[in-house]
Structures are given as C-alpha cells and as structure tokens.
Write a protein that holds these residues in place. Structure first.
Motif, mmCIF file in Angstrom:
data_model
loop_
_atom_site.group_PDB
_atom_site.id
_atom_site.type_symbol
_atom_site.label_atom_id
_atom_site.label_comp_id
_atom_site.label_asym_id
_atom_site.label_seq_id
_atom_site.Cartn_x
_atom_site.Cartn_y
_atom_site.Cartn_z
ATOM 1 N N ALA A 216 0.847 -1.181 0.000
ATOM 2 C CA ALA A 216 0.000 0.000 0.000
ATOM 3 C C ALA A 216 0.887 1.236 0.000
ATOM 4 C CB ALA A 216 -0.902 -0.012 1.228
ATOM 5 N N PRO A 217 0.374 2.356 -0.470
ATOM 6 C CA PRO A 217 1.172 3.589 -0.506
ATOM 7 C C PRO A 217 1.730 3.936 0.863
ATOM 8 C CG PRO A 217 -0.836 3.868 -1.751
ATOM 9 C CD PRO A 217 -0.961 2.554 -1.056
ATOM 10 N N GLY A 218 3.022 4.186 0.917
ATOM 11 C CA GLY A 218 3.649 4.583 2.162
ATOM 12 C C GLY A 218 3.895 3.468 3.152
ATOM 13 N N LYS A 219 3.606 2.244 2.742
ATOM 14 C CA LYS A 219 3.788 1.111 3.659
ATOM 15 C C LYS A 219 4.780 0.106 3.080
ATOM 16 C CE LYS A 219 -0.711 1.375 5.912
ATOM 17 N NZ LYS A 219 -1.911 0.603 6.356
ATOM 18 N N ASP A 220 5.298 -0.739 3.952
ATOM 19 C CA ASP A 220 6.203 -1.786 3.518
ATOM 20 C C ASP A 220 5.442 -2.894 2.798
ATOM 21 O OD1 ASP A 220 8.147 -1.597 6.588
ATOM 22 O OD2 ASP A 220 8.354 -0.484 4.688
ATOM 23 N N ARG A 221 6.182 -3.643 1.994
ATOM 24 C CA ARG A 221 5.590 -4.807 1.356
ATOM 25 C C ARG A 221 5.159 -5.815 2.413
ATOM 26 N NH1 ARG A 221 9.621 -7.487 -2.573
ATOM 27 N NH2 ARG A 221 9.224 -5.596 -3.754
ATOM 28 N N GLU A 222 4.014 -6.403 2.209
ATOM 29 C CA GLU A 222 3.429 -7.314 3.194
ATOM 30 C C GLU A 222 3.131 -8.664 2.568
ATOM 31 O OE1 GLU A 222 -0.421 -6.071 4.516
ATOM 32 O OE2 GLU A 222 -0.564 -7.585 6.095
ATOM 33 N N PHE A 223 3.474 -9.707 3.273
ATOM 34 C CA PHE A 223 3.166 -11.057 2.821
ATOM 35 C C PHE A 223 1.664 -11.317 2.931
ATOM 36 C CE2 PHE A 223 3.423 -15.454 2.026
ATOM 37 C CZ PHE A 223 2.748 -16.142 3.019
ATOM 38 N N VAL A 224 1.106 -11.918 1.897
ATOM 39 C CA VAL A 224 -0.320 -12.237 1.886
ATOM 40 C C VAL A 224 -0.538 -13.745 1.986
ATOM 41 C CG1 VAL A 224 -2.455 -12.101 0.575
ATOM 42 C CG2 VAL A 224 -0.848 -10.180 0.540
ATOM 43 N N THR B 211 -14.647 -11.000 2.023
ATOM 44 C CA THR B 211 -14.826 -10.054 3.127
ATOM 45 C C THR B 211 -13.746 -8.980 3.096
ATOM 46 O OG1 THR B 211 -15.500 -12.028 4.402
ATOM 47 C CG2 THR B 211 -15.471 -9.953 5.561
ATOM 48 N N LEU B 212 -13.608 -8.358 1.959
ATOM 49 C CA LEU B 212 -12.553 -7.370 1.785
ATOM 50 C C LEU B 212 -12.790 -6.146 2.655
ATOM 51 C CD1 LEU B 212 -12.034 -7.799 -2.023
ATOM 52 C CD2 LEU B 212 -10.224 -7.947 -0.307
ATOM 53 N N LYS B 213 -11.686 -5.559 3.103
ATOM 54 C CA LYS B 213 -11.717 -4.389 3.965
ATOM 55 C C LYS B 213 -10.947 -3.261 3.289
ATOM 56 C CE LYS B 213 -11.369 -7.441 8.003
ATOM 57 N NZ LYS B 213 -10.582 -7.757 9.230
ATOM 58 N N PRO B 214 -11.227 -2.022 3.645
ATOM 59 C CA PRO B 214 -10.464 -0.910 3.059
ATOM 60 C C PRO B 214 -8.957 -1.067 3.262
ATOM 61 C CG PRO B 214 -12.424 -0.070 4.133
ATOM 62 C CD PRO B 214 -12.356 -1.534 4.468
ATOM 63 N N GLU B 215 -8.560 -1.668 4.348
ATOM 64 C CA GLU B 215 -7.123 -1.840 4.593
ATOM 65 C C GLU B 215 -6.488 -2.908 3.709
ATOM 66 O OE1 GLU B 215 -9.624 -1.857 6.847
ATOM 67 O OE2 GLU B 215 -9.243 -3.335 8.451
ATOM 68 N N ASP B 216 -7.279 -3.597 2.913
ATOM 69 C CA ASP B 216 -6.739 -4.527 1.912
ATOM 70 C C ASP B 216 -6.328 -3.805 0.635
ATOM 71 O OD1 ASP B 216 -9.253 -6.862 2.933
ATOM 72 O OD2 ASP B 216 -7.117 -6.928 3.444
ATOM 73 N N THR B 217 -6.633 -2.529 0.566
ATOM 74 C CA THR B 217 -6.272 -1.753 -0.620
ATOM 75 C C THR B 217 -4.760 -1.707 -0.783
ATOM 76 O OG1 THR B 217 -8.258 -0.378 -0.507
ATOM 77 C CG2 THR B 217 -6.344 0.542 -1.650
ATOM 78 N N ALA B 218 -4.299 -2.121 -1.953
ATOM 79 C CA ALA B 218 -2.853 -2.196 -2.219
ATOM 80 C C ALA B 218 -2.645 -2.665 -3.650
ATOM 81 C CB ALA B 218 -2.180 -3.161 -1.261
ATOM 82 N N ARG C 89 4.413 -8.042 -12.522
ATOM 83 C CA ARG C 89 3.853 -6.704 -12.341
ATOM 84 C C ARG C 89 2.563 -6.835 -11.548
ATOM 85 N NH1 ARG C 89 4.195 -3.576 -18.009
ATOM 86 N NH2 ARG C 89 3.743 -1.839 -16.633
ATOM 87 N N GLY C 90 2.302 -5.896 -10.707
ATOM 88 C CA GLY C 90 1.191 -5.999 -9.784
ATOM 89 C C GLY C 90 -0.144 -5.666 -10.406
ATOM 90 N N THR C 91 -1.176 -5.937 -9.612
ATOM 91 C CA THR C 91 -2.526 -5.570 -9.978
ATOM 92 C C THR C 91 -3.135 -4.791 -8.814
ATOM 93 O OG1 THR C 91 -4.656 -6.421 -10.804
ATOM 94 C CG2 THR C 91 -3.518 -7.774 -9.173
ATOM 95 N N GLN C 92 -3.808 -3.705 -9.126
ATOM 96 C CA GLN C 92 -4.335 -2.813 -8.090
ATOM 97 C C GLN C 92 -5.659 -3.345 -7.549
ATOM 98 O OE1 GLN C 92 -3.107 0.365 -6.797
ATOM 99 N NE2 GLN C 92 -4.740 -0.070 -5.320
ATOM 100 N N VAL C 93 -5.745 -3.402 -6.225
ATOM 101 C CA VAL C 93 -6.993 -3.728 -5.548
ATOM 102 C C VAL C 93 -7.373 -2.531 -4.685
ATOM 103 C CG1 VAL C 93 -8.096 -5.191 -3.809
ATOM 104 C CG2 VAL C 93 -6.598 -6.206 -5.539
ATOM 105 N N THR C 94 -8.575 -2.033 -4.890
ATOM 106 C CA THR C 94 -9.061 -0.899 -4.124
ATOM 107 C C THR C 94 -10.394 -1.281 -3.480
ATOM 108 O OG1 THR C 94 -8.008 0.659 -5.650
ATOM 109 C CG2 THR C 94 -9.693 1.530 -4.169
ATOM 110 N N VAL C 95 -10.450 -1.147 -2.161
ATOM 111 C CA VAL C 95 -11.660 -1.490 -1.427
ATOM 112 C C VAL C 95 -12.225 -0.209 -0.825
ATOM 113 C CG1 VAL C 95 -12.683 -2.927 0.367
ATOM 114 C CG2 VAL C 95 -10.673 -3.737 -0.893
ATOM 115 N N SER C 96 -13.420 0.128 -1.229
ATOM 116 C CA SER C 96 -14.054 1.347 -0.741
ATOM 117 C C SER C 96 -14.900 1.046 0.497
ATOM 118 C CB SER C 96 -14.919 1.966 -1.827
ATOM 119 O OG SER C 96 -15.972 1.095 -2.164
#
Length: 123
Positions: free
Chosen positions: A39-47, A84-91, A115-122
């Motif tokens: 996510a913007p401004g955050k470290d890479r996170e393992f999923v 059950t996506l959450k806004p904090e899953d946006t990345a 290359r990544g794919t954008q996920v945005t949870v509103s």
C-alpha cells in the motif's frame, strides 16, 4: 519465469475478488508461488503462498480466514480468492515465484516477480 497478475479492481467493503497469477514457464509446477501486497507509504506485506504441489499453503495474519490461495498447474495459474474485503486490503498485489523454498513469508526468497494488480476497497 515471467509472471502476470490480474483480476484487481474496485470493490466495496465486504465484497470479493479473485486474483490470478499466470506464468509463461513450462516448469511452473516446480515453483512455490507467493502473493505480496504494498500500500502507498507502507512496507511490502506477505499475503499468502502455496507450494509447487499445492499441498501446503501459508497466510499472513491479516488475511487468515478471508483469503484462499490455490493453483492449477495445468493452466500455469495460481489464484487468490479474497473474501470479506476491507479498506485496509487496498494495495497493489504482486505474485512471485521461488524454486527452492517452501511457502514462506520472506520476500527475499522469491526470485521472480510479476507486475502488480491494483486492488481498491471502498468503505
């Protein structure tokens, strides 16, 4: 190994998406595949990650019980079902491959990245 992530998009909180990671390599079935996100401004996170046979999987704490990783070696594709996506899953979600390690959360073990794919949870 060339990897291509797809399936991202915009979804409302509580919704679902399925990401795909497709490889061009004939020996795809020899690779452990992992999903990471940033996510913007955050470290890479393992999923999540899955062994080359599909018999073993591991998940990051923040997605356990909501995300499921699977693979179809005949189609050279790994899937990440996200419920059950959450806004904090946006990345931006990236898939990566390694040929030596079991499913692992250490991004340094992965040799190939797509290359990544954008996920945005509103909300």
């Amino acid at each position: 190994v060339q990897l291509q992530a797809s399936g991202g998009g915009l979804v409302q909180a509580g919704g679902s998406l399925r990401l795909s990671c497709t490889a061009s390599e004939r020996t795809f079935s020899s690779y452990t595949i992992g999903w990471f996100r940033q996510a913007p401004g955050k470290d890479r996170e393992f999923v999540a990650a899955i062994s080359y046979t599909g018999g073993t999987a591991s998940y990051g704490d923040s997605v356990k019980g909501r995300f499921t990783i699977s693979r179809d070696n005949a189609k050279k594709t790994v899937f990440l079902r996200m419920n059950t996506l959450k806004p904090e899953d946006t990345a931006i979600y990236y898939c990566a491959a390694n040929s030596f390690a079991a499913p692992d959360s250490d991004s340094g073990l992965y040799d190939y990245w797509g290359r990544g794919t954008q996920v945005t949870v509103s909300s």
